[in-house]
Scaffold this motif. Structure first.
Motif, short mmCIF file in Angstrom:
data_model
loop_
_atom_site.label_atom_id
_atom_site.label_comp_id
_atom_site.label_asym_id
_atom_site.label_seq_id
_atom_site.Cartn_x
_atom_site.Cartn_y
_atom_site.Cartn_z
N TYR A 104 0.65 -1.24 -0.12
CA TYR A 104 0.16 -0.14 -0.06
C TYR A 104 0.44 1.02 -0.11
CZ TYR A 104 -3.94 -3.04 0.71
OH TYR A 104 -4.68 -4.46 1.39
N ILE A 105 2.08 1.51 -0.22
CA ILE A 105 2.84 2.41 0.07
C ILE A 105 2.80 3.49 -1.35
CG2 ILE A 105 4.76 3.00 -0.97
CD1 ILE A 105 5.74 1.85 1.87
N ASN A 106 1.76 2.85 -2.50
CA ASN A 106 1.32 3.81 -3.30
C ASN A 106 -0.10 5.34 -3.01
OD1 ASN A 106 0.02 1.33 -3.76
ND2 ASN A 106 -0.96 2.18 -5.17
N LYS A 107 -0.14 4.18 -1.80
CA LYS A 107 -1.07 5.30 -1.32
C LYS A 107 -1.23 6.21 -0.24
CE LYS A 107 -5.14 1.89 -1.21
NZ LYS A 107 -6.21 1.06 -0.45
N MET A 108 0.59 6.24 0.11
CA MET A 108 0.92 7.43 0.51
C MET A 108 0.81 8.91 0.45
SD MET A 108 4.61 6.22 2.52
CE MET A 108 4.34 4.90 3.72
N ILE A 109 0.35 10.29 1.26
CA ILE A 109 0.59 11.51 0.55
C ILE A 109 1.56 11.88 1.40
CG2 ILE A 109 -0.38 13.70 -0.48
CD1 ILE A 109 -3.15 11.95 -0.84
N ILE A 110 2.80 12.61 1.04
CA ILE A 110 3.46 12.38 2.24
C ILE A 110 3.48 14.38 2.30
CG2 ILE A 110 6.05 13.01 2.94
CD1 ILE A 110 4.87 9.82 2.79
N ILE A 111 3.41 14.85 3.45
CA ILE A 111 3.09 16.12 3.50
C ILE A 111 3.79 16.29 5.01
CG2 ILE A 111 0.36 15.86 2.85
CD1 ILE A 111 -0.58 15.81 5.77
N ASN A 112 3.99 17.73 5.02
CA ASN A 112 4.45 19.15 6.05
C ASN A 112 3.88 19.04 7.50
OD1 ASN A 112 7.12 19.60 5.38
ND2 ASN A 112 6.01 20.90 3.80
N HIS A 113 4.13 18.45 8.22
CA HIS A 113 3.07 18.45 9.34
C HIS A 113 2.31 19.44 9.55
CE1 HIS A 113 6.17 16.03 12.12
NE2 HIS A 113 6.59 16.24 10.75
N ILE A 114 1.15 19.42 9.86
CA ILE A 114 -0.07 20.32 10.28
C ILE A 114 -0.74 20.64 10.73
CG2 ILE A 114 -1.47 17.90 9.75
CD1 ILE A 114 -3.62 19.22 7.67
N PHE A 115 -1.03 21.82 11.14
CA PHE A 115 -1.27 22.45 12.32
C PHE A 115 -2.38 23.48 12.67
CE2 PHE A 115 3.21 22.38 12.24
CZ PHE A 115 4.17 22.09 13.35
N ARG A 116 -3.53 23.68 13.26
CA ARG A 116 -4.36 24.91 13.26
C ARG A 116 -4.22 25.97 12.64
NH1 ARG A 116 -5.63 23.09 19.21
NH2 ARG A 116 -3.09 22.66 19.74
N LYS A 117 -4.73 26.20 12.23
CA LYS A 117 -4.50 27.93 11.57
C LYS A 117 -3.53 29.02 12.87
CE LYS A 117 -5.64 30.83 8.05
NZ LYS A 117 -6.75 31.54 7.08
N GLU A 118 -4.31 28.88 13.91
CA GLU A 118 -4.17 29.90 14.79
C GLU A 118 -2.54 29.93 14.97
OE1 GLU A 118 -5.85 28.85 18.90
OE2 GLU A 118 -6.09 27.10 17.18
#
Length: 358
Positions: A151-165
């Motif tokens: 299932y490696i092809n299902k990965m979407i690598i993103i930067n660490h996600i934070f609340r907008k504030e």
């Protein structure tokens, strides 16, 4: 017409906080719904986020409880099907934990796209089970332990996600550690007795050598005891609970002692606060240790294993950090490199474009 997205979360703060971050990123471009269980509702700002409470059974392999668990799961799946059809949901986002299982199964039955989120360096058991049903999985690394190769092809690598504030706090100027030690102590949403009882002895040792300001996240059961301790020993402090906005304390800190939940470590890294991680030794599949090791590998932190923890080791490490400025500054610089591409727009564009793919 805007697509309709449901974010399913609950359980601990480690699941709920990323869900609110996704909500912040998506609310301008989609019609977003948010569901939590009762436990998870303790970790969300009820004045800021609209959400619905939908209970979900805890999944267990206990032979005696298995029939009841199975019946409860079937009922939850049927309720989830009704909810998804009634709200005309186009996309489901699950942030991990048992709470997401009924909604994900229901979404698969209704042929609704399923996106999972895994912030840890070890894939959660629910996410691992749900991978076969999912469209994609958002994550921070392509080196997640126990992640099925197929299932490696299902990965979407993103930067660490934070609340907008959080982005409103990031340009603050911190005091240098040689002038004053602004120490943040974070036990996590599920509490940590070691942070309320054991660490205070090391803080007392430090207070005899250095000027301190302590920002201490305390469990409600030990709040009054810590309040008395700091007052009795004339140590400047600010006690706060999990419900409060932790950003206002992280922005002041120049050093932290923390558990190793993914959200907390991400926030400390974003604010460039070097930290001592004491991973929770009973965390499922030892994922907190693996989270901390990832930061240690990148030269961003120190680790004390809980089973080896004692007051003298912590005190010695803290004094060494304060006296050895080169090591401290090196970790601070590494944290800056670790997060240099993390902007609201970068993450926002990546997440939205991924969800809009056919």
């Amino acid at each position: 017409m805007k697509k309709r997205i449901l974010i399913s979360t609950g359980g601990s703060g480690g699941h709920v906080i990323p869900a609110t971050a996704f909500y912040d990123h998506l609310k301008e471009n989609f019609e977003v719904y948010l569901t939590l269980d009762n436990r998870g509702s303790k970790f969300i700002n009820q004045n800021k986020y609209n959400f619905e409470i939908i209970s979900s059974p805890r999944l267990t392999l206990n032979f005696i409880k298995l029939p009841l668990t199975f019946i409860s799961l079937i009922i939850s799946i049927l309720r989830s099907i009704f909810y998804l059809k009634n709200k005309k949901i186009d996309i489901l986002i699950g942030t991990g934990g048992y709470m997401s299982v009924p909604f994900c199964i229901a979404a698969k039955i209704l042929n609704i796209k399923i996106y999972l989120f895994e912030p840890n360096m070890v894939i959660g058991r629910s996410n691992k089970f749900l991978l076969k049903l999912s469209t994609k999985l958002f994550c921070y690394s392509d080196k997640i332990i126990n992640f099925p190769e197929k299932y490696i092809n299902k990965m979407i690598i993103i930067n660490h996600i934070f609340r907008k504030e959080i982005y409103n706090f990031n340009n603050c100027i911190k005091e240098e550690i040689d002038k004053k030690i602004n120490l943040l102590v974070v036990g996590g949403s599920q509490g940590a007795k070691i942070f309320d009882k054991e660490i205070k002895n090391s803080i007392l040792d430090l207070s005899k050598k250095y000027k301190l300001m302590i920002y201490h996240q305390a469990s409600s059961s030990d709040f009054s005891n810590l309040e008395f301790f700091y007052k009795e020993n004339n140590i400047d402090n600010k006690l706060f609970n999990f419900q409060e906005n932790i950003f206002q304390y992280i922005k002041e800190a120049n050093l932290a002692i923390t558990r190793a939940g993914a959200s907390t470590l991400s926030e400390l890294a974003f604010f460039k606060v070097p930290f001592i991680a004491i991973p929770y030794k009973f965390a499922t599949d030892n994922h907190q240790l693996e989270n901390a090791l990832n930061y240690e590998y990148n030269g961003c932190c120190w680790i004390l294993k809980e089973k080896e923890f004692d007051q003298d080791k912590l005190t010695s490490l803290l004094i060494n950090i304060i006296e050895n400025k080169d090591d401290y500054l090196n970790k601070k610089n590494n944290l800056e490199k670790f997060c240099y591409q993390n902007t609201w727009n970068n993450i926002n564009e990546k997440v939205i474009s991924s969800l809009n793919e056919n």
